[in-house]
Design a protein around this motif. Structure first.
Motif, PDB file in Angstrom:
ATOM      1  N   VAL A 362      10.667  -0.460  -2.420  1.00 31.69           N
ATOM      2  CA  VAL A 362       9.726  -0.516  -3.533  1.00 31.69           C
ATOM      3  C   VAL A 362      10.359  -1.285  -4.684  1.00 31.69           C
ATOM      4  CG1 VAL A 362       8.446   0.853  -5.232  1.00 31.69           C
ATOM      5  CG2 VAL A 362       8.612   1.630  -2.858  1.00 31.69           C
ATOM      6  N   SER A 363      11.684  -1.087  -4.865  1.00 29.70           N
ATOM      7  CA  SER A 363      12.427  -1.834  -5.882  1.00 29.70           C
ATOM      8  C   SER A 363      13.843  -2.077  -5.368  1.00 29.70           C
ATOM      9  CB  SER A 363      12.464  -1.071  -7.205  1.00 29.70           C
ATOM     10  OG  SER A 363      13.174   0.151  -7.064  1.00 29.70           O
ATOM     11  N   SER A 364      14.434  -3.176  -5.810  1.00 31.97           N
ATOM     12  CA  SER A 364      15.778  -3.546  -5.355  1.00 31.97           C
ATOM     13  C   SER A 364      16.584  -4.049  -6.538  1.00 31.97           C
ATOM     14  CB  SER A 364      15.707  -4.641  -4.287  1.00 31.97           C
ATOM     15  OG  SER A 364      14.858  -4.269  -3.234  1.00 31.97           O
ATOM     16  N   LEU A 405      14.103  -6.042  -8.825  1.00 37.41           N
ATOM     17  CA  LEU A 405      12.904  -6.653  -8.244  1.00 37.41           C
ATOM     18  C   LEU A 405      11.981  -5.514  -7.880  1.00 37.41           C
ATOM     19  CD1 LEU A 405      11.535  -9.301  -7.037  1.00 37.41           C
ATOM     20  CD2 LEU A 405      12.458  -8.533  -4.850  1.00 37.41           C
ATOM     21  N   VAL A 406      10.784  -5.489  -8.463  1.00 36.63           N
ATOM     22  CA  VAL A 406       9.855  -4.383  -8.272  1.00 36.63           C
ATOM     23  C   VAL A 406       8.668  -4.873  -7.460  1.00 36.63           C
ATOM     24  CG1 VAL A 406       8.440  -2.641  -9.406  1.00 36.63           C
ATOM     25  CG2 VAL A 406      10.561  -3.416 -10.487  1.00 36.63           C
ATOM     26  N   LYS A 407       8.404  -4.179  -6.361  1.00 37.96           N
ATOM     27  CA  LYS A 407       7.286  -4.575  -5.492  1.00 37.96           C
ATOM     28  C   LYS A 407       5.974  -4.386  -6.242  1.00 37.96           C
ATOM     29  CE  LYS A 407       7.740  -4.081  -1.135  1.00 37.96           C
ATOM     30  NZ  LYS A 407       7.887  -3.559   0.232  1.00 37.96           N
ATOM     31  N   TYR A 408       5.124  -5.375  -6.160  1.00 36.17           N
ATOM     32  CA  TYR A 408       3.844  -5.351  -6.872  1.00 36.17           C
ATOM     33  C   TYR A 408       2.779  -4.736  -5.978  1.00 36.17           C
ATOM     34  CZ  TYR A 408      -0.540  -7.047  -8.877  1.00 36.17           C
ATOM     35  OH  TYR A 408      -1.813  -7.135  -9.388  1.00 36.17           O
ATOM     36  N   THR A 409       2.111  -3.696  -6.508  1.00 35.78           N
ATOM     37  CA  THR A 409       1.001  -3.063  -5.795  1.00 35.78           C
ATOM     38  C   THR A 409      -0.272  -3.321  -6.579  1.00 35.78           C
ATOM     39  OG1 THR A 409       2.491  -1.332  -5.006  1.00 35.78           O
ATOM     40  CG2 THR A 409       0.124  -0.907  -4.821  1.00 35.78           C
ATOM     41  N   ALA A 410      -1.204  -3.921  -5.966  1.00 34.33           N
ATOM     42  CA  ALA A 410      -2.447  -4.298  -6.654  1.00 34.33           C
ATOM     43  C   ALA A 410      -3.271  -3.060  -7.007  1.00 34.33           C
ATOM     44  CB  ALA A 410      -3.252  -5.244  -5.777  1.00 34.33           C
ATOM     45  N   ASN A 411      -3.835  -3.041  -8.213  1.00 38.16           N
ATOM     46  CA  ASN A 411      -4.741  -1.984  -8.639  1.00 38.16           C
ATOM     47  C   ASN A 411      -6.062  -2.146  -7.887  1.00 38.16           C
ATOM     48  OD1 ASN A 411      -6.852  -0.630 -10.215  1.00 38.16           O
ATOM     49  ND2 ASN A 411      -5.225  -0.305 -11.733  1.00 38.16           N
ATOM     50  N   PRO A 412      -6.593  -1.051  -7.300  1.00 44.48           N
ATOM     51  CA  PRO A 412      -7.854  -1.164  -6.537  1.00 44.48           C
ATOM     52  C   PRO A 412      -9.006  -1.762  -7.348  1.00 44.48           C
ATOM     53  CG  PRO A 412      -6.809   0.959  -6.151  1.00 44.48           C
ATOM     54  CD  PRO A 412      -6.026   0.295  -7.242  1.00 44.48           C
ATOM     55  N   ARG A 413      -9.050  -1.403  -8.679  1.00 46.38           N
ATOM     56  CA  ARG A 413     -10.115  -1.951  -9.515  1.00 46.38           C
ATOM     57  C   ARG A 413      -9.955  -3.466  -9.677  1.00 46.38           C
ATOM     58  NH1 ARG A 413     -11.000   2.244 -14.586  1.00 46.38           N
ATOM     59  NH2 ARG A 413     -11.721   4.035 -13.343  1.00 46.38           N
TER      60      ARG A 413
END
Length: 451
Positions: A362-364, A405-413
């Protein structure tokens, strides 16, 4: 004549842990890059070159000498001995001897052999020409074909490559079947292969395949497969190279003329397949197509370091993988087929490794990642990560404050809104196109009504 291979100057070796950078290499037509001696474990120059023979061994040794000053004198000595004992090529013999003189290596020139060989070459060339003319005048097509083939092979032995290609093409008018026609294309491809002219190799091998259609002789097929693989690697077409490697059969290849003549060695297939695979394939495909490929495994036995590299990559042992990669690239840089592309190879494989490294997290930590992936600094790593994010190979963002480095998770909206906007743009374009079409029909109908 003194033994040309006797001088064996000491050469400096790099520490095996030292990382080698190839980013300055721009391509086949760029300024010549000089590399250190290969850092591959237990690398022995003479043993390596003894896998080849004749003009292939000579040109490989000369390429290594031109790109590695540490090995230059020894490579030229090996090439000189091979030219003297295995060829009738006076021009290349004298060229190598001149280069040794420039390096202040004391090797005596065999002037008697040069003069004798020159006279014999001239006499044999005239004799073979007469044989061709004699058979043509007599109307003996088979005899003319054989004489023309002998003439073309003689031109290859004496080093007149372009004239030899034309001579092989001239055999076409004496061919009596498709096998003869395919042979001339294959032989022309082999001459161009020895000169690293990959466009011509592709052209002649494709012509051979089209000529043979389905009636492909096994040995001819094997020669074609090897030539096409080398052409793919020489052009930097890694996916095509891997596709060729997947279908190769070890027993059929090692008995074909390309191998028995010393033009190609099994270690080449291992090196080409491993590096092309790391550049073109995903992690699971590397296991299925290369690591678990029984036929390719037989080639890997000739260069076990390639097998170790593939297993390290698949097992996600990144630091060890990149260290082994540097060692193999130190040899690839001195390979006449791979050499012009080694910078591109390193960059592509490093990108694939970075992408693979980021997938489970998720982050590194950028600092830990730079250390694990053997980057010189976190700044170098950040520069590459930015490019990978822009190309959407990594879905993440760089947090410069925390150094992660933070993995980007898209907001459902946001995702839903983007989907709606995309649909709106698509419908708008369709509506505009429909209105334009209706307007066009109305204008056409108006013109018809006025008439």
């Amino acid at each position: 004549m003194s033994n040309p291979s006797s001088p064996s100057p000491k050469r400096a070796r790099m520490n095996s842990a030292e990382s080698i950078q190839y980013s300055s290499l721009q391509g086949a037509n760029s300024k010549k890059v000089i590399y250190p001696a290969p850092t591959l474990e237990q690398f022995d120059l003479k043993q390596y070159l003894d896998e080849y023979s004749g003009i292939s061994k000579i040109k490989r040794a000369m390429y290594m000498a031109e790109h590695c000053t540490d090995l230059a004198a020894e490579c030229y000595c090996i090439a000189l001995a091979e030219a003297h004992s295995k060829t009738l090529n006076i021009r290349i013999y004298e060229e190598i001897w001149q280069r040794l003189r420039q390096l202040s290596v004391d090797v005596q020139k065999d002037s008697q052999w040069v003069e004798q060989t020159r006279n014999e070459n001239s006499r044999e060339k005239e004799d073979l020409k007469r044989e061709v003319d004699k058979a043509v005048i007599a109307g003996q097509k088979k005899d003319a074909l054989k004489a023309q083939q002998d003439f073309a092979r003689h031109l290859v032995r004496v080093g007149q490559a372009d004239e030899a290609v034309r001579a092989w093409q001239d055999t076409r008018e004496y061919c009596v079947n498709v096998q003869d026609q395919a042979l001339l294309s294959i032989e022309a491809a082999k001459i161009n292969q020895s000169n690293c002219r990959w466009l011509q190799v592709n052209s002649f091998t494709q012509r051979a395949v089209q000529t043979l259609s389905k009636s492909v002789d096994e040995k001819m097929r094997a020669d074609i497969d090897v030539l096409q693989l080398q052409a793919s690697v020489g052009d930097g077409r890694w996916a095509a190279a891997v596709a060729s490697v997947r279908t190769l059969k070890y027993d059929g290849l090692v008995s074909c003329e390309m191998f028995t003549s010393g033009a190609v060695a099994p270690q080449d297939i291992a090196l080409y397949g491993a590096l092309a695979g790391l550049a073109a394939l995903k992690r699971d495909s590397i296991k299925a197509d290369l690591i678990n490929n029984v036929e390719f495994g037989k080639f890997l036995d000739h260069m076990p370091e390639c097998a170790r590299l593939l297993r390290c990559f698949y097992a996600s042992r990144y630091s060890e993988c990149l260290g082994r990669l540097d060692n193999l690239l130190s040899l690839a840089a001195l390979d006449p087929v791979l050499g012009p592309h080694v910078g591109q190879l390193q960059a592509t494989i490093r990108e694939n490794t970075v992408v693979l490294y980021t997938q489970p997290f998720v982050s590194s930590s950028l600092e830990s990642m730079a250390q694990a992936l053997r980057f010189g600094s976190t700044a170098d790593l950040e520069e590459l990560l930015v490019k990978l994010i822009e190309r959407r190979l990594i879905s993440a963002r760089i947090d410069g404050t925390s150094g992660y480095l933070v993995k980007y998770t898209a907001n459902p909206r946001d995702t839903a809104l983007e989907t709606i906007n995309r649909m709106y743009r698509s419908l708008s374009l369709q509506s505009e196109a429909m209105l334009a079409r209706i307007q066009f029909f109305e204008e056409e109908m108006g013109k018809t009504g006025r008439k």
